[in-house]
Motif scaffolding. Structure first.
Motif, PDB file in Angstrom:
ATOM      1  N   ALA A  14       0.787  -1.148   0.023  1.00 55.15           N
ATOM      2  CA  ALA A  14      -0.096  -0.051   0.118  1.00 55.15           C
ATOM      3  C   ALA A  14       0.789   1.266   0.061  1.00 55.15           C
ATOM      4  N   ILE A  15       1.934   1.224   0.598  1.00 58.23           N
ATOM      5  CA  ILE A  15       2.866   2.568   1.025  1.00 58.23           C
ATOM      6  C   ILE A  15       3.602   2.593  -0.502  1.00 58.23           C
ATOM      7  N   ALA A  16       3.963   1.510  -0.951  1.00 61.66           N
ATOM      8  CA  ALA A  16       4.878   1.555  -2.351  1.00 61.66           C
ATOM      9  C   ALA A  16       3.963   1.976  -3.609  1.00 61.66           C
ATOM     10  N   GLY A  17       2.541   1.436  -3.417  1.00 60.59           N
ATOM     11  CA  GLY A  17       1.678   1.756  -4.542  1.00 60.59           C
ATOM     12  C   GLY A  17       1.518   3.315  -4.384  1.00 60.59           C
ATOM     13  N   TRP A  18       1.003   3.681  -3.289  1.00 57.98           N
ATOM     14  CA  TRP A  18       0.613   5.237  -3.172  1.00 57.98           C
ATOM     15  C   TRP A  18       1.958   5.991  -3.511  1.00 57.98           C
ATOM     16  N   LEU A  19       3.174   5.647  -2.949  1.00 57.41           N
ATOM     17  CA  LEU A  19       4.089   6.477  -3.584  1.00 57.41           C
ATOM     18  C   LEU A  19       4.600   6.559  -4.985  1.00 57.41           C
ATOM     19  N   GLY A  26      -1.470  10.618 -12.221  1.00 58.44           N
ATOM     20  CA  GLY A  26      -2.290  10.376 -12.923  1.00 58.44           C
ATOM     21  C   GLY A  26      -2.670   8.818 -13.152  1.00 58.44           C
ATOM     22  N   PHE A  27      -1.744   8.136 -12.293  1.00 58.56           N
ATOM     23  CA  PHE A  27      -1.896   6.644 -12.628  1.00 58.56           C
ATOM     24  C   PHE A  27      -2.104   5.928 -11.524  1.00 58.56           C
ATOM     25  N   GLY A  28      -3.119   6.516 -10.532  1.00 61.09           N
ATOM     26  CA  GLY A  28      -3.554   6.146  -9.122  1.00 61.09           C
ATOM     27  C   GLY A  28      -4.696   4.969  -9.488  1.00 61.09           C
ATOM     28  N   PHE A  29      -4.823   4.091  -8.764  1.00 57.60           N
ATOM     29  CA  PHE A  29      -5.907   3.215  -9.162  1.00 57.60           C
ATOM     30  C   PHE A  29      -6.563   2.716  -7.983  1.00 57.60           C
ATOM     31  N   GLY A  33      -6.400  -0.857  -5.730  1.00 53.20           N
ATOM     32  CA  GLY A  33      -5.308  -0.980  -6.854  1.00 53.20           C
ATOM     33  C   GLY A  33      -3.955  -0.773  -6.695  1.00 53.20           C
ATOM     34  N   ASN A  34      -3.820   0.371  -5.859  1.00 52.20           N
ATOM     35  CA  ASN A  34      -2.395   0.626  -5.349  1.00 52.20           C
ATOM     36  C   ASN A  34      -1.628  -0.386  -4.914  1.00 52.20           C
ATOM     37  N   ILE A  35      -2.475  -1.115  -3.752  1.00 51.14           N
ATOM     38  CA  ILE A  35      -1.997  -2.145  -3.047  1.00 51.14           C
ATOM     39  C   ILE A  35      -1.608  -3.447  -3.750  1.00 51.14           C
ATOM     40  N   ILE A  36      -2.220  -3.581  -4.798  1.00 48.16           N
ATOM     41  CA  ILE A  36      -2.005  -4.585  -5.907  1.00 48.16           C
ATOM     42  C   ILE A  36      -0.781  -4.282  -6.658  1.00 48.16           C
ATOM     43  N   VAL A  37      -0.651  -2.833  -7.107  1.00 46.24           N
ATOM     44  CA  VAL A  37       0.734  -2.650  -7.987  1.00 46.24           C
ATOM     45  C   VAL A  37       1.594  -2.436  -6.967  1.00 46.24           C
ATOM     46  N   GLY A  38       1.388  -1.840  -5.725  1.00 47.14           N
ATOM     47  CA  GLY A  38       2.862  -2.073  -4.950  1.00 47.14           C
ATOM     48  C   GLY A  38       3.180  -3.517  -4.536  1.00 47.14           C
ATOM     49  N   ILE A  39       2.361  -4.421  -4.262  1.00 44.76           N
ATOM     50  CA  ILE A  39       2.678  -5.800  -4.118  1.00 44.76           C
ATOM     51  C   ILE A  39       3.370  -6.397  -5.351  1.00 44.76           C
ATOM     52  N   VAL A  40       2.779  -6.242  -6.659  1.00 41.48           N
ATOM     53  CA  VAL A  40       3.406  -6.483  -7.776  1.00 41.48           C
ATOM     54  C   VAL A  40       4.837  -5.812  -7.838  1.00 41.48           C
ATOM     55  N   GLY A  41       4.605  -4.649  -7.900  1.00 34.69           N
ATOM     56  CA  GLY A  41       5.957  -3.776  -8.040  1.00 34.69           C
ATOM     57  C   GLY A  41       6.992  -4.543  -6.866  1.00 34.69           C
ATOM     58  N   ALA A  42       6.768  -4.700  -5.907  1.00 28.38           N
ATOM     59  CA  ALA A  42       7.813  -5.405  -4.854  1.00 28.38           C
ATOM     60  C   ALA A  42       8.574  -6.687  -5.316  1.00 28.38           C
ATOM     61  N   ILE A  69      10.173   1.353  -6.672  1.00 29.30           N
ATOM     62  CA  ILE A  69      10.750   1.354  -7.969  1.00 29.30           C
ATOM     63  C   ILE A  69      10.425   0.284  -8.735  1.00 29.30           C
ATOM     64  N   GLY A  70       9.859  -0.898  -8.276  1.00 26.77           N
ATOM     65  CA  GLY A  70       9.285  -2.018  -8.960  1.00 26.77           C
ATOM     66  C   GLY A  70       7.837  -1.449  -9.505  1.00 26.77           C
ATOM     67  N   ALA A  71       7.162  -0.756  -8.642  1.00 21.48           N
ATOM     68  CA  ALA A  71       5.845  -0.482  -9.018  1.00 21.48           C
ATOM     69  C   ALA A  71       5.796   0.825 -10.104  1.00 21.48           C
ATOM     70  N   LEU A  72       7.032   1.547 -10.025  1.00 20.42           N
ATOM     71  CA  LEU A  72       7.068   2.518 -11.153  1.00 20.42           C
ATOM     72  C   LEU A  72       7.213   1.867 -12.401  1.00 20.42           C
ATOM     73  N   VAL A  73       8.213   0.877 -12.404  1.00 24.80           N
ATOM     74  CA  VAL A  73       8.145  -0.050 -13.666  1.00 24.80           C
ATOM     75  C   VAL A  73       6.876  -0.772 -14.190  1.00 24.80           C
ATOM     76  N   VAL A  74       6.183  -1.141 -13.315  1.00 23.24           N
ATOM     77  CA  VAL A  74       4.839  -1.653 -13.490  1.00 23.24           C
ATOM     78  C   VAL A  74       3.793  -0.655 -14.052  1.00 23.24           C
ATOM     79  N   LEU A  75       3.979   0.619 -13.528  1.00 25.45           N
ATOM     80  CA  LEU A  75       3.163   1.674 -13.955  1.00 25.45           C
ATOM     81  C   LEU A  75       3.589   2.279 -15.476  1.00 25.45           C
ATOM     82  N   PHE A  76       4.754   2.084 -15.425  1.00 23.26           N
ATOM     83  CA  PHE A  76       5.375   2.417 -16.850  1.00 23.26           C
ATOM     84  C   PHE A  76       4.879   1.444 -17.955  1.00 23.26           C
TER      85      PHE A  76
END
Length: 84
Positions: A14-19, A26-29, A33-42, A69-76
């Protein structure tokens, strides 16, 4: 202990996805969604840094930075897919 590990992963995610959502505007979910993006990003960040042989240190701060950093890659990648 397994329940605590899951809760810990959700909090870090959650913290990583929010950050990552704040860094890449413009890519908040939303919260879930942010928790999922953060976990996948981790997972992506851990794999990526492991493959490169890089360690950002042990502890919560290192894990959050890796997950962000992983979440940023996923968002990209999601941004590239959305444009296609």
């Amino acid at each position: 202990m397994e329940g605590q590990g899951l809760l810990y992963a959700i909090i870090i995610g959650a913290i990583a996805g929010w950050l990552a959502g704040e860094i890449k505007r413009g890519f908040g979910f939303g919260l879930i969604g942010n928790i999922i993006v953060g976990i996948v990003g981790a997972l992506v960040g851990s794999w990526l840094f492991g493959a490169l042989g890089v360690s950002l240190g042990a502890g919560v701060i290192g894990q959050i930075i890796t997950a962000v950093i992983g979440a940023l890659v996923v968002l990209f990648i999601v941004g590239l897919i959305r444009r296609a």
